[in-house]
Design an enzyme around this catalytic site. Structure first.
Site, short mmCIF file in Angstrom:
data_model
loop_
_atom_site.label_atom_id
_atom_site.label_comp_id
_atom_site.label_asym_id
_atom_site.label_seq_id
_atom_site.Cartn_x
_atom_site.Cartn_y
_atom_site.Cartn_z
N SER A 1 24.44 -61.46 -6.48
CA SER A 1 24.44 -60.68 -5.23
C SER A 1 23.20 -59.80 -5.14
CB SER A 1 25.67 -59.78 -5.12
OG SER A 1 26.81 -60.47 -5.47
N ASN B 1 18.23 -63.77 -15.48
CA ASN B 1 18.01 -62.46 -14.86
C ASN B 1 18.04 -61.37 -15.93
OD1 ASN B 1 17.87 -60.22 -13.18
ND2 ASN B 1 20.03 -60.33 -12.58
N ASP B 2 16.87 -61.19 -16.58
CA ASP B 2 16.74 -60.11 -17.57
C ASP B 2 16.09 -58.94 -16.84
OD1 ASP B 2 16.39 -58.55 -19.75
OD2 ASP B 2 15.39 -60.05 -20.99
N ARG C 1 35.68 -54.11 -2.32
CA ARG C 1 35.20 -53.02 -3.18
C ARG C 1 34.60 -51.94 -2.29
NH1 ARG C 1 32.04 -57.46 -6.63
NH2 ARG C 1 33.79 -58.19 -7.88
N ARG D 1 29.19 -51.74 -13.63
CA ARG D 1 29.41 -51.89 -12.18
C ARG D 1 30.69 -51.19 -11.76
NH1 ARG D 1 29.57 -57.84 -9.56
NH2 ARG D 1 31.73 -57.75 -10.26
N ARG E 1 36.92 -62.46 -16.30
CA ARG E 1 35.56 -62.81 -15.88
C ARG E 1 34.68 -63.16 -17.10
NH1 ARG E 1 34.12 -60.76 -10.32
NH2 ARG E 1 36.16 -60.55 -9.37
N1 LIG Z 1 18.11 -57.50 -13.87
C1 LIG Z 1 19.05 -56.56 -13.88
N2 LIG Z 1 18.96 -55.54 -14.76
C2 LIG Z 1 19.92 -54.59 -14.82
N3 LIG Z 1 21.03 -54.55 -14.04
C3 LIG Z 1 21.18 -55.56 -13.16
C4 LIG Z 1 20.20 -56.60 -13.03
N4 LIG Z 1 20.62 -57.45 -12.07
C5 LIG Z 1 21.80 -56.96 -11.61
N5 LIG Z 1 22.13 -55.82 -12.26
C6 LIG Z 1 23.34 -55.01 -12.07
O1 LIG Z 1 24.40 -55.76 -12.70
C7 LIG Z 1 25.60 -55.64 -11.94
C8 LIG Z 1 26.09 -57.04 -11.58
O2 LIG Z 1 25.21 -57.57 -10.59
P1 LIG Z 1 25.78 -58.35 -9.33
O3 LIG Z 1 26.92 -57.62 -8.72
O4 LIG Z 1 24.61 -58.66 -8.46
O5 LIG Z 1 26.31 -59.66 -10.06
P2 LIG Z 1 26.98 -60.96 -9.46
O6 LIG Z 1 26.46 -62.10 -10.24
O7 LIG Z 1 26.77 -61.01 -7.99
O8 LIG Z 1 28.51 -60.72 -9.79
P3 LIG Z 1 29.82 -61.33 -9.07
O9 LIG Z 1 29.78 -62.80 -9.29
O10 LIG Z 1 30.94 -60.64 -9.79
O11 LIG Z 1 29.77 -60.98 -7.62
C9 LIG Z 1 25.31 -54.75 -10.75
O12 LIG Z 1 25.74 -53.44 -11.02
C10 LIG Z 1 23.77 -54.83 -10.62
O13 LIG Z 1 23.24 -53.64 -10.08
N1 LIG Z 2 34.26 -71.37 -5.39
C1 LIG Z 2 33.91 -70.24 -4.76
N2 LIG Z 2 33.54 -69.17 -5.47
C2 LIG Z 2 33.19 -68.07 -4.80
C3 LIG Z 2 33.18 -67.99 -3.41
N3 LIG Z 2 32.78 -66.76 -3.03
C4 LIG Z 2 32.51 -66.09 -4.16
N4 LIG Z 2 32.74 -66.88 -5.23
C5 LIG Z 2 32.57 -66.56 -6.66
O1 LIG Z 2 33.64 -65.77 -7.08
C6 LIG Z 2 33.23 -65.02 -8.22
C7 LIG Z 2 33.72 -63.60 -8.11
O2 LIG Z 2 33.17 -62.96 -6.99
P1 LIG Z 2 33.42 -61.37 -6.77
O3 LIG Z 2 32.76 -61.06 -5.46
O4 LIG Z 2 34.89 -61.14 -6.78
O5 LIG Z 2 32.75 -60.69 -7.94
C8 LIG Z 2 31.69 -65.11 -8.26
O6 LIG Z 2 31.35 -66.00 -9.32
C9 LIG Z 2 31.33 -65.73 -6.94
O7 LIG Z 2 30.18 -66.56 -7.06
C10 LIG Z 2 33.58 -69.16 -2.68
O8 LIG Z 2 33.61 -69.20 -1.44
N5 LIG Z 2 33.93 -70.24 -3.40
#
Ligand SMILES: Nc1ncnc2c1ncn2[C@@H]1O[C@H](COP(=O)(O)OP(=O)(O)OP(=O)(O)O)[C@@H](O)[C@H]1O
Ligand SMILES: Nc1nc2c(ncn2[C@@H]2O[C@H](COP(=O)(O)O)[C@@H](O)[C@H]2O)c(=O)[nH]1
Length: 199
Positions: A18, A171-172, A44, A137, A148
């Site tokens: 995200s 993503n480091d 959230r 987070r 998760r």
């Molecule tokens: N490169 C980075 N370094 C440090 N912190 C990071 C980095 N990238 C993302 N974050 C932080 O890590 C947390 C998780 O990131 P994010 O919510 O974008 O993950 P996500 O993959 O979208 O998770 P989800 O699948 O649960 O929605 C957030 O608090 C974000 O600010």
């Molecule tokens: N198969 C699908 N996965 C989805 C969809 N929308 C989000 N996601 C994945 O769910 C997890 C958790 O998301 P969160 O917002 O609760 O942290 C994350 O891996 C998303 O990529 C969907 O439409 N289909």
């Protein structure tokens, strides 16, 4: 479905999908559009219905799935998530690159459709970093966090399967990951810009 080639983003919860997608869409708002998924989880703080997700009850979502309204759906960490046909069509109708943020079950199911997207995996540098990011987070209960992390282990193994993803980005450092992401999408971005300039 018409329009530019969609892009699927996947990777463990907390890897930073995200964060990277929001940056990408903000910088290229005339190029990318987000496919707003449905979910049965609660919003959230800061999330908005219709922008981040369509928040629905399990009954409503199951009925819509049974009615054939979804391209794919999956149970993740105790909730239902899914991509509706309408969500993708809304983006493609604007001739934007449709971005899907979905889990690994979604990736496998999309591969059975005719969507033909580019598949990008966003990976954390390590499980330890992933756990720290998810804890910091502050969005998950301990139970959800454990689910998760378990899913992340499975996800990270499956991501190594040859051919599963077109591009894998670790993503480091956020700026480095973002630069790599833009590079991976450069050709598609330029195609859309060119098409828009000549229309
Ligand atoms: N490169 C980075 N370094 C440090 N912190 C990071 C980095 N990238 C993302 N974050 C932080 O890590 C947390 C998780 O990131 P994010 O919510 O974008 O993950 P996500 O993959 O979208 O998770 P989800 O699948 O649960 O929605 C957030 O608090 C974000 O600010
Ligand atoms: N198969 C699908 N996965 C989805 C969809 N929308 C989000 N996601 C994945 O769910 C997890 C958790 O998301 P969160 O917002 O609760 O942290 C994350 O891996 C998303 O990529 C969907 O439409 N289909």
């Amino acid at each position: 479905m018409a329009g530019p080639r969609p892009v699927v983003f996947s990777g463990p919860s907390g890897a930073g999908k995200s964060t990277l997608l929001k940056k990408l869409i903000k910088e290229h708002e005339n190029v990318f559009g987000f496919s707003v998924s449905h979910t049965t989880r609660n919003p959230r703080p800061g999330e908005e219905n219709g922008r981040d997700y369509h928040y629905v009850t399990r009954e409503a979502m199951q009925a819509a799935i049974n009615n054939g309204e979804f391209i794919e759906s999956a149970e993740f960490s105790g909730n239902l998530y899914g991509t509706s046909k309408a969500a993708v069509q809304a983006v493609q109708a604007k001739n934007l690159i449709c971005i899907l943020d979905i889990d690994m079950q979604g990736v496998k199911n999309i591969k059975k459709t005719d969507l033909s997207p580019m598949y990008i995996s966003i990976q954390p540098p390590s499980m330890e970093v992933l756990e720290k990011r998810l804890r910091d987070r502050n969005t998950e209960s301990e139970e959800s966090l454990q689910k998760r992390l378990h899913a992340a282990n499975v996800d990270m193994e499956l991501s190594k399967e040859p051919g599963m993803f077109d591009v894998v980005i670790v993503n480091d450092n956020l700026e480095d990951a973002y630069k790599n992401l833009k590079q991976a999408l450069l050709e598609e971005i330029n195609k859309v810009k060119k098409a828009k300039a000549s229309s």
